[in-house]
Design an enzyme around this catalytic site. Structure first.
Site, PDB file in Angstrom:
ATOM      1  N   GLU A 176      -3.675   4.769  12.643  1.00 61.86           N
ATOM      2  CA  GLU A 176      -4.203   5.548  11.523  1.00 61.86           C
ATOM      3  C   GLU A 176      -5.438   6.335  11.960  1.00 61.86           C
ATOM      4  OE1 GLU A 176      -4.531   3.296   7.909  1.00 61.86           O
ATOM      5  OE2 GLU A 176      -2.444   2.623   7.999  1.00 61.86           O
ATOM      6  N   THR A 177      -5.383   6.826  13.207  1.00 62.26           N
ATOM      7  CA  THR A 177      -6.417   7.757  13.660  1.00 62.26           C
ATOM      8  C   THR A 177      -6.590   8.838  12.599  1.00 62.26           C
ATOM      9  OG1 THR A 177      -5.961   7.364  15.999  1.00 62.26           O
ATOM     10  CG2 THR A 177      -6.992   9.469  15.434  1.00 62.26           C
ATOM     11  N   GLN A 212     -10.263   2.478  10.380  1.00 60.87           N
ATOM     12  CA  GLN A 212     -10.243   3.753  11.080  1.00 60.87           C
ATOM     13  C   GLN A 212     -11.665   4.289  11.282  1.00 60.87           C
ATOM     14  OE1 GLN A 212      -9.133   2.987   8.057  1.00 60.87           O
ATOM     15  NE2 GLN A 212      -6.972   3.469   7.803  1.00 60.87           N
ATOM     16  N   HIS A 226     -10.136   2.602  -0.812  1.00 60.55           N
ATOM     17  CA  HIS A 226     -10.353   2.162   0.570  1.00 60.55           C
ATOM     18  C   HIS A 226     -11.146   0.860   0.517  1.00 60.55           C
ATOM     19  CE1 HIS A 226      -9.994   4.133   4.740  1.00 60.55           C
ATOM     20  NE2 HIS A 226      -8.839   4.184   4.132  1.00 60.55           N
ATOM     21  N   ASP A 284      -0.690  15.205   5.122  1.00 59.95           N
ATOM     22  CA  ASP A 284      -1.749  14.465   5.806  1.00 59.95           C
ATOM     23  C   ASP A 284      -1.181  13.201   6.428  1.00 59.95           C
ATOM     24  OD1 ASP A 284      -4.218  13.100   6.401  1.00 59.95           O
ATOM     25  OD2 ASP A 284      -4.021  12.087   4.469  1.00 59.95           O
ATOM     26  N   HIS A 331       0.818  -1.212   0.000  1.00 58.25           N
ATOM     27  CA  HIS A 331       0.000   0.000   0.000  1.00 58.25           C
ATOM     28  C   HIS A 331       0.853   1.264   0.000  1.00 58.25           C
ATOM     29  CE1 HIS A 331      -3.887   1.946   0.533  1.00 58.25           C
ATOM     30  NE2 HIS A 331      -3.340   2.738   1.425  1.00 58.25           N
ATOM     31  N   ASN A 348      -2.885   5.760  -7.133  1.00 60.29           N
ATOM     32  CA  ASN A 348      -2.920   4.810  -6.030  1.00 60.29           C
ATOM     33  C   ASN A 348      -2.956   3.407  -6.618  1.00 60.29           C
ATOM     34  OD1 ASN A 348      -5.457   3.406  -4.103  1.00 60.29           O
ATOM     35  ND2 ASN A 348      -3.511   3.906  -3.186  1.00 60.29           N
ATOM     36  N   TYR A 353       4.402   0.355  -3.133  1.00 57.90           N
ATOM     37  CA  TYR A 353       4.162  -0.032  -4.527  1.00 57.90           C
ATOM     38  C   TYR A 353       5.240  -0.996  -5.034  1.00 57.90           C
ATOM     39  CZ  TYR A 353       1.082   4.073  -4.375  1.00 57.90           C
ATOM     40  OH  TYR A 353       0.110   4.993  -4.035  1.00 57.90           O
ATOM     41  N   SER A 397      -4.007  -0.617  -5.513  1.00 55.46           N
ATOM     42  CA  SER A 397      -4.621  -1.505  -4.528  1.00 55.46           C
ATOM     43  C   SER A 397      -4.563  -2.926  -5.073  1.00 55.46           C
ATOM     44  CB  SER A 397      -6.075  -1.089  -4.256  1.00 55.46           C
ATOM     45  OG  SER A 397      -6.701  -2.016  -3.385  1.00 55.46           O
TER      46      SER A 397
END
EC number: 6.3.5.3
Length: 729
Positions: A317-318, A245, A100, A273, A54, A533, A57, A535
């Site tokens: 990962e709050t 999360q 996600h 972030d 994740h 991204n 890569y 996945s």
């Protein structure tokens, strides 16, 4: 007595605890080589998330390098929180898509909600104000209770977060297929606007500058979320609910506004972030990009409860958290700002010149790692692929029952109206939405100007499964056509590559070939990839999803005045642009008649896409076209029916195609409604009919006629998903 009880170095190695965290034996040995010693528990955790699929890569990086990433418009490409593309007047559009998938399979509401929250923060961390959200969703067929439950939860989560934070969800796509049973795909995209002089980077530099934490207090939620997202789903996945999360959109709104105010402070050096891998990835990546080191005092991190260990803090990962680097001596200015917005914040460390990532808790060292190997030197795996066997058999389409197929396809949830689902999204908050959901692309005005940003998100699965290279070209071209259909000039794209396990040869080959096709399409269509991204490991009980690359694309409309009357009227002439061939492989028709999709279709001509696209765009901007619709899933007859049902207008059309070709999914086609008294000056465009106000839908090919009341079409098309979703569970 130690402050925190953790496995010893000896236990980690003897019991191979690193394997439980996702590191292979070879990767563990590489960590030992980097450190020059055996790693402790916190260090193993840090490497395991940073070297997870994740975050690193490691199976896809070679393919990502083939994507074009630059153009005259691109200001910032891959490597930062989001891509940045110039739109003139010293303004830029900022956008990115993220997946996600795994969290949404386990906890659909929170999985989807936090996916939305995370992509919003990616945009905000660049310094942009978000203007709209989009999503691309895949679920199993709705006749299964589990899939209905997942669909409800995901849609509610997307709406719940986006509506509360005040960003409209303006476009998207949803498809249903049994290959997504138990493994939904939830890809969220956000678009924002920024002035050039406000663009931020996630970098830590300037020895002695301070590191500030802001947002929700750190808890134990989401620990090893990045590792969880890099594994196949199994019966044990349910036990990993703590890896999902929990989002708080109200804090997210406060954090967004505080961040957008903080970027106006000249003392801000960098910001990022805290997304996947939380405090670990944000801090180490910022240090790596700044060519610096970082020392963080974890006893200063705001925590939700006593006893949270350094390992837990670094891997938590709050949600709703940002990490800033600010000039030394200006810390209070930022802390006061965050206090004004009722956010927890603290100075937790400083930038160093050691090129090392050092973590202490009450002066005890819990990690001491060289920055560059951690952030940039994860192992890269090049595996062996194997092409799927080509199907040389032939399907028979000579006796298609047109009226029966027509009604069945129109009622299939993939083709049917998604209004029942997207009505849960606030589409107008902010009051700048020009084109509401239901069309191919959304259009949002750039506040204070007459410009607008068009955006679309599109995925492809069956064609990528059957012929990965052509399927890769198709998904980029589909997004391109959708922007052309509202008169926009496509500028750039973001992508999310959703695949099964790369350790399976056939899936690895799909990844190789489809990304090659995508890269070629990006070059020809002049739509560079500026963010994205990956996945992988989207598998449940050994069954992989279809390979599903998703493309988010943005375009510019310099003057939106033509959109004031951009809708069809009775009396408009209907034209077909593009050739209809016997393209049934991978189609909805093949699936309906034969139960599976395993045949190939014609190759896509990208040069024709560009030529037709420019011609269509000119017709729109010259005021000749009142509406343009791309011919998509289900083919020409279904596209005309959707047009009729959506607008409540009649259609009278005659098509020069066979019965089966009514459902052909040949690429590169548009239906263009041309205003009464105008003509469409596009070579080989066929006039096929007229828009009516008689409430009747009539399409014939001279052999078969489909005739229905528009109200009946609407009942079938609009009613299909509500009927499925309200079935007794």
């Amino acid at each position: 007595m130690p402050k925190f009880i953790e496995p010893s170095i000896e236990e980690i190695k003897a019991e191979k605890l690193y394997s439980d965290m996702g590191l292979t034996d070879a990767e563990y040995d590489k960590v030992v080589d980097i450190l020059g010693r055996e790693p402790n528990f916190t260090e193993v955790g840090i490497f395991s998330v940073m070297w997870s699929e994740h975050c690193s890569y490691k199976h896809s990086k070679p393919f990502l390098k083939q994507f074009p990433t630059t153009s005259e418009h691109v200001l910032m490409g891959p490597g930062e929180g989001a891509g940045v593309v110039d739109i003139g007047d010293d303004q830029a559009v900022v956008f990115k898509v993220e997946s996600h998938n795994h969290p949404s399979a386990i906890e659909p509401y929170q999985g989807a909600a936090t996916g939305v929250g995370g992509i919003i923060r990616d945009i905000v961390s660049i310094g942009a104000r978000p203007i709209n959200l989009l999503n691309s969703l895949r679920f199993g067929e709705l006749d299964e209770i589990q899939n209905r439950t997942l669909t409800r939860g995901v849609v509610a989560g997307i709406g719940g977060y986006g509506n509360c934070i005040g960003i409209p969800t303006t476009a998207g796509e949803i498809e249903f297929d049994e290959r997504y049973d138990g493994n939904p795909l939830v890809n969220a995209m956000c678009v924002g606007i920024i002035d050039h002089d406000m663009i931020q980077k996630g970098t830590a530099k300037g020895v002695g500058n301070s590191v500030i934490y802001v947002g929700l207090k750190t808890g134990r939620d989401g620990i090893h979320g990045a590792t969880f997202a890099s594994e196949e789903l199994s019966e044990e996945s349910e036990s990993k609910r703590p890896s999902v999360q929990i989002g708080d959109p109200f804090v997210g709104k406060k954090l967004m506004e505080a961040t957008l105010e903080a970027i106006t402070f000249p003392e801000l050096v960098g910001i990022q972030d805290m997304g996947a891998a939380g405090l670990t990835s944000s801090s180490s990546e910022m240090a790596a990009k700044g060519g610096s080191g970082m020392h963080m005092r974890l006893d200063q991190v705001p925590v939700r409860e006593e006893g949270i260990s350094p390992y837990e803090m670094m891997l938590s990962e709050t949600q709703e958290r940002m990490l800033l680097v600010v000039e030394k001596g200006t810390e209070q200015k930022f802390l006061d700002l965050f206090d004004k917005h009722e956010l927890d914040s603290a100075v937790i460390g400083e930038v160093t010149d050691t090129n090392r990532f050092v973590l202490t808790y009450e002066d005890e060292v819990y990690a001491d790692i060289p920055v560059e190997p951690l952030a940039d030197e994860a192992p890269v795996y090049i595996l062996e692929g194997e092409e799927k066997a080509h199907n040389t058999s032939k399907n028979d389409y000579s006796n298609v029952d047109v009226n029966d197929v027509f009604k069945k396809l129109l009622a299939h949830p993939t083709i049917a109206s998604k209004r029942y689902l997207y009505e849960q999204y606030d589409q107008q908050v902010g009051a700048n939405t020009v084109v509401k959901p239901g069309l191919q692309a959304s259009v949002v005005r750039v506040e204070g100007t007459n410009k607008a940003i068009a955006s679309t998100i599109d995925g492809e699965a069956r064609y990528v499964y059957n012929q990965p290279y052509e399927g890769g070209k198709m998904v980029v071209a589909e997004a391109y056509r959708n922007l052309i259909a509202v008169g926009a000039t496509p500028l750039a794209m973001t992508d999310c590559l959703n695949y099964g396990s790369p350790e399976k040869k056939e899936i690895y080959q799909q990844l190789i070939d489809s990304t090659k096709g995508m890269a070629e399409a990006c070059e020809v269509l002049k739509t560079p990839v500026v963010s994205g991204n990956v996945s992988l490991y989207n598998e449940t009980k050994g069954t992989s999803i279809f390979p599903t690359p998703v493309v988010g694309m943005v375009g510019l409309i310099e003057d939106i005045d033509y959109l004031n009357d951009f809708h069809p009227h009775a009396g408009d002439k209907l034209y077909l642009v593009g050739e209809t061939r016997n393209d049934f492989g991978g189609s909805q028709l093949e699936k309906l008649l034969y139960g599976k999709v395993n045949h190939e279709s014609e190759a896509l001509d990208l040069s024709e896409e560009v030529e037709k696209g420019e011609q269509i765009k000119k017709a729109i901007r010259d005021g000749k076209a009142s509406h343009v619709q791309t011919v998509g899933k289900g083919g020409l007859l279904i596209t005309l029916a959707r047009f009729s049902a959506f607008y409540g207008l009649g259609v009278d059309a005659k098509l020069d195609v066979t019965d089966a070709q009514l459902f052909s999914e040949s690429q590169g086609r548009y239906i263009v409604a041309v205003k009464e008294g105008q003509t469409l000056d596009i070579p080989n465009a066929q006039e096929i009919g007229t828009v009516k106000d008689n409430g009747q839908f009539k399409v014939t090919n001279g052999q078969t006629t489909v005739e229905e009341n528009v109200s009946t079409l609407n009942e079938i098309w609009e009613g299909a998903i509500p009927q499925c979703m309200t079935s007794a569970d």
